[in-house]
Each structure stands twice: as structure tokens, then as C-alpha cells.
Design an enzyme around this catalytic site. Structure first.
Site, PDB file in Angstrom:
ATOM      1  CE1 TYR A  20      -3.360  -2.928   0.616  1.00 24.84           C
ATOM      2  CE2 TYR A  20      -1.962  -3.258   2.601  1.00 24.84           C
ATOM      3  CZ  TYR A  20      -3.064  -3.885   1.787  1.00 24.84           C
ATOM      4  OH  TYR A  20      -3.443  -5.032   1.908  1.00 24.84           O
ATOM      5  CE1 TYR A 148      -8.088  -6.141   2.027  1.00 21.06           C
ATOM      6  CE2 TYR A 148      -7.803  -7.801   3.522  1.00 21.06           C
ATOM      7  CZ  TYR A 148      -7.421  -7.129   2.639  1.00 21.06           C
ATOM      8  OH  TYR A 148      -6.049  -7.381   1.949  1.00 21.06           O
ATOM      9  CG  ASP A 249     -11.829 -14.233   5.978  1.00 23.41           C
ATOM     10  OD1 ASP A 249     -11.047 -14.838   6.559  1.00 23.41           O
ATOM     11  OD2 ASP A 249     -11.672 -13.310   4.794  1.00 23.41           O
TER      12      ASP A 249
HETATM   13  N1  PMP Z   1      -9.269 -12.281   5.273  1.00 25.38           N
HETATM   14  C1  PMP Z   1      -9.087 -11.620   6.074  1.00 25.38           C
HETATM   15  C2  PMP Z   1     -10.378 -11.329   7.070  1.00 25.38           C
HETATM   16  C3  PMP Z   1      -8.066 -10.725   6.540  1.00 25.38           C
HETATM   17  O1  PMP Z   1      -8.005  -9.854   7.559  1.00 25.38           O
HETATM   18  C4  PMP Z   1      -6.947 -10.826   5.581  1.00 25.38           C
HETATM   19  C5  PMP Z   1      -5.718 -10.021   5.655  1.00 25.38           C
HETATM   20  N2  PMP Z   1      -5.480  -9.137   6.456  1.00 25.38           N
HETATM   21  C6  PMP Z   1      -7.116 -11.858   4.323  1.00 25.38           C
HETATM   22  C7  PMP Z   1      -8.208 -12.486   4.310  1.00 25.38           C
HETATM   23  C8  PMP Z   1      -5.864 -11.785   3.421  1.00 25.38           C
HETATM   24  O2  PMP Z   1      -4.989 -12.623   3.958  1.00 25.38           O
HETATM   25  P1  PMP Z   1      -3.484 -12.700   3.184  1.00 25.38           P
HETATM   26  O3  PMP Z   1      -2.904 -10.983   3.448  1.00 25.38           O
HETATM   27  O4  PMP Z   1      -2.776 -13.653   4.153  1.00 25.38           O
HETATM   28  O5  PMP Z   1      -3.658 -13.010   1.766  1.00 25.38           O
END
Ligand code: PMP
Length: 440
Positions: A20, A148, A249
Site C-alpha cells: 500500500y 475485507y 473467513d
Molecule cells: N481475510 C481477512 C479477514 C483478512 O484480514 C486478510 C488479511 N488481512 C485476508 C483475508 C488476506 O490474507 P493474506 O494477507 O494472508 O492474503
């Protein structure tokens, strides 16, 4: 020969991309040389306390000897082998352990290289499942605004459509979105109307939706928001009613971050597919997993093409699996619920007074997550200088100054983190920043 610290940083500044960040005019970075416990040691010997667990994965502290030894031992025997045509004991043992931890029969495990990839895998599982059942048009997902799920195309497509991924709208698959669960905060009375938007959206498009996906209870990298577990119960009922899969997730919220092992445990229901990552290896190597039931795995296998169509080069890397087993040993070996409760109580007491600061609009604490929301963010360089005076590393984003410390952080260190956040939150607002802010 190793370059001097200034030379190394100069090379970094002109050649490396950081997350970023502008590649041409990047913000300053520190040269990290070593790390231990909650501390990151810089090239000049300065120690910074990692108050964000290096993006929420370093649960047991940095360079934990139990995990580093496991990686070393594994590297002497088998560092990598393709998972197509081979298997190995670290993958088998880690899958066995994950299956014991994941809810209700989600014991069919796919290893992915990162959280984003595990979300992509979950998405493909859901679409292939519906395809196998004879619903080829069920090839989109329903996600929540304020969510996210990662930065790869498939994961961006499931994240808040008005967030920083907005400029990629033309690239990414189109999914359906329900309102963010802002009308049903955690720890407030359940508000049934908060569920209207998702119900209406799902019912209007049920023939096109393969699955619903959300971050259970804790919307992390976009909204930093905690919501009511009844929302998840209603989701379960709605999905069951329409034969639509439910994906949780737990990449950010899992492994005790919000108190219980899984954030969704507060709801008493289980998803059909769960994504886990981050703290799985205690922040030592990149690894994530997507777990589902044998019923879903069987359905996928019975349909065309009789196989699940995903297989990355480094799938189930043995070093990462060894780190995962060692990390799960540590989770099993001590009472993380109790240590997270202690952190929660301290954050609650320590951050509450910040509510009276003029720029602070809200303070939210759950488990080892402490969030201070400001009306407008102070200048990044001012925050940086204030927190460094305390020897603390934080990475605020958007309107959030927050901590998600390693789950083993001792009380005196939590006290220092609170003091740093208090000083940062007391800073005057900076100039306006673009509405999209940053995501973690
Ligand atoms: N899902 C969630 C809820 C996350 O917080 C994140 C990363 N912050 C991800 C997926 C993506 O994971 P990665 O950065 O290991 O690809």
C-alpha cells in the site's frame, strides 16, 4: 559482503515496493534485523514493541523457539515436494490437528499459500459444489459491505466495493453485497431489521448465489467493527432455506483473537466452509487453509470434472506445515482464552478514558483487539513520532488507531501500548485524506 544500513535502506527506497505504498515516493521504513517475543530489533539496536502482531499473525511472539526449531528440523529432512503425486507427514499431521479444531465435521482440508488464496479456494469450492448439483448459474457470492477478504482479484471482489479496491471494479468478478452490519453492534440488543438487507438481496438473487461469505463477528481490515452473533444465526437459517453455502473467513479473527478459538463460536452455529490463516503458523511462514465437510467434498468430486480445480506450486509446503504444527502445539499448551481475557480487560480500562478526547468518536474493545476511532486522522508522521517515543510500533489506517498485540503480551507492555495510543489519539487532526484510506 553485507551493505551498511544506510546503503541497504537507500536500495530499498529506490527498488522495492512495499504494501500500500508508492514505489516512487515511499513512506519511510525501518530496517528490521531480528525479533523476539513482542520485540522487533532494528539495525541500530532500537527495539520496537510489535503492537499489531505484524499484521495479526505473530500470536505467540516473534521467533518462538518451539516454532523455529520445528522449521529447522523439517528443513533437514524435506523442505519441499510437489503435493501433486506426493504427500508428507507434516501436511497429514497438521490437517489432523486442524480437523480437531474446526467446527462440526469440517475435516476436509485444502492448504493454501495465503489468506487471500484460501478465500479464492473457498469461492471456487462453493461454485463447483453448486455446479455439481446442477446449478451452473449459481456462480456468484453474496458478501457484506464493510468486509475485507484479501488483495487477489477474487478476494478483492468480495471486499467492500467502495473501499480501496474500487479502481479495480472493471477487472474483478461481480458479486452481490448486503449492507454492512452496522445496525446490530455486538453487546447491544439484537435488532432484527439489521438483517433485512441481506435477506432481501439473497432472496432476490437466490438462483445466482453459490454462497454467502463474511468475517464472523469482527469485520477487521475494512471497518474495524464488531457485530451481533445473531446475524450469523440468521445467515445460517437463510442459507439452509435456499441451499446456499455459508463461508466464514476467520483469517483475522480466528485463533483466540476475539476471545474464543473462533469468533463465530459466539453464535453457536457452524459454516459450511471456513478459511483460516495468519496465526496458523504463529507468523513464522505463510500458510492458510480452507476446510469443508466431506459431504461438500464428495459432491464436488462427483460432478464434472470429478476433481477440484486448484493446485498451487507450494501447496502444503512442509516447512510451513511444520511451523503450523508447532504453533498449534503452543495454542494447545496454554490457556489463550485466559490471556486474551486479561488483555481485553486491560485494553477496556486503559482505552475507555480516550472517549472524552475531542477527535475520538468511538472506542471498541473485544478480546485482544483495541480500536480507537477518530473523526479525522492525525498526520502520519506525527503519529509515527509519538508512538516511537514510546518504543511502540502501530500502523493506523483510515480513521482507526488500533492494537492487535501478540496474545502473549505481558501487562506492562499492554500498558505502554495504551499510553502510545492515548498520545496518538490526542494529536490534532491532520489535513483531509482520500476517503478510501488504507487496508491491512
Ligand atoms: N481475510 C481477512 C479477514 C483478512 O484480514 C486478510 C488479511 N488481512 C485476508 C483475508 C488476506 O490474507 P493474506 O494477507 O494472508 O492474503
Amino acid at each position: 559482503m553485507e551493505s551498511s544500513a544506510p546503503d541497504a535502506l537507500a536500495y530499498d527506497r529506490s527498488h522495492l515496493w512495499h504494501p500500500y505504498a508508492s514505489p516512487l515516493n515511499p513512506p519511510p521504513v525501518f530496517l528490521a534485523e531480528r525479533a523476539h517475543d513482542t520485540q522487533i530489533v532494528l539495525a541500530d539496536g532500537t527495539e520496537l514493541t510489535d503492537a499489531v502482531s505484524s499484521w495479526w499473525c505473530v500470536a505467540h511472539g516473534h521467533n518462538h523457539p518451539h516454532i523455529t526449531k520445528a522449521i529447522q528440523r523439517q528443513s533437514e529432512a524435506l523442505s519441499h515436494v510437489m503435493f501433486g503425486g506426493f504427500t508428507h507427514r507434516p501436511a497429514i499431521e497438521l490437517a489432523r490437528r486442524i480437523a480437531q479444531l474446526t467446527p462440526e465435521g469440517l475435516d476436509s482440508i485444502f492448504f493454501a499459500d495465503s489468506g487471500s488464496i484460501s478465500v479464492e479456494v473457498a469461492t471456487k469450492m462453493a461454485v463447483q459444489y453448486q455446479y455439481a448439483l446442477g446449478y451452473p448459474n449459481r456462480n456468484r457470492l453474496l458478501a457484506l459491505r464493510g468486509g475485507y477478504h484479501g488483495d487477489t482479484a477474487g478476494a478483492m471482489a468480495l471486499s467492500d466495493p467502495d473501499g480501496m479496491h474500487k479502481l479495480f471494479a472493471g477487472l474483478i468478478p461481480r458479486h452481490f453485497f448486503a449492507d454492512a452490519p452496522t445496525q446490530c453492534p455486538l453487546r447491544s440488543e439484537w435488532n432484527e431489521s439489521a438483517f433485512d438487507s441481506i435477506r432481501t438481496t439473497l432472496e432476490a438473487h437466490r438462483d445466482e448465489i453459490a454462497a454467502v461469505i463474511c468475517e464472523p463477528v469482527f469485520q477487521a481490515a475494512n471497518a474495524m467493527w464488531f457485530y451481533h452473533p445473531n446475524y450469523l444465526r440468521r445467515m445460517r437459517e437463510l442459507c439452509d432455506e435456499h441451499g446456499i453455502l455459508l463461508i466464514f473467513d476467520e483469517i483475522a479473527a480466528g485463533f483466540y483473537r476475539t476471545g474464543p478459538l473462533w469468533a463465530h463460536a459466539r453464535s453457536g452455529i457452524s459454516p459450511d466452509i471456513i478459511c483460516i490463516g495468519k496465526a496458523l503458523t504463529g507468523g513464522h511462514l505463510t500458510l492458510a487453509a480452507t476446510a469443508t465437510s466431506h459431504r461438500i467434498a464428495k459432491t464436488i468430486s462427483n460432478g464434472f470434472p470429478g476433481a477440484f480445480m486448484h493446485g498451487p506450486t507450494y501447496m502444503a509446503n512442509p516447512l510451513a506445515c511444520a511451523a503450523g504444527i508447532a504453533s498449534l502445539d503452543l495454542f494447545a499448551g496454554s490457556d489463550y482464552t485466559a490471556s486474551v481475557r486479561r488483555i481485553e480487560q486491560q485494553l477496556q480500562t486503559g482505552l475507555a478514558p480516550l472517549r472524552s478526547l475531542p477527535n475520538v468518536t468511538a472506542v471498541r474493545v473485544l478480546g485482544a483487539v483495541g480500536i480507537v476511532e477518530v473523526a479525522s486522522p492525525p498526520r502520519a508522521e506525527d503519529v509515527r513520532s509519538v508512538i516511537l517515543d514510546h518504543g511502540i510500533w502501530l500502523r493506523p489506517f483510515g480513521n482507526f488507531i488500533y492494537t492487535m498485540p501478540p496474545l502473549v503480551t505481558p501487562p506492562e507492555t499492554i500498558g505502554k501500548i495504551i499510553a502510545a495510543i492515548a498520545d496518538a489519539a490526542a494529536l490534532p487532526p491532520g489535513p483531509p485524506v482520500p476517503a478510501d484510506g488504507f487496508h491491512e
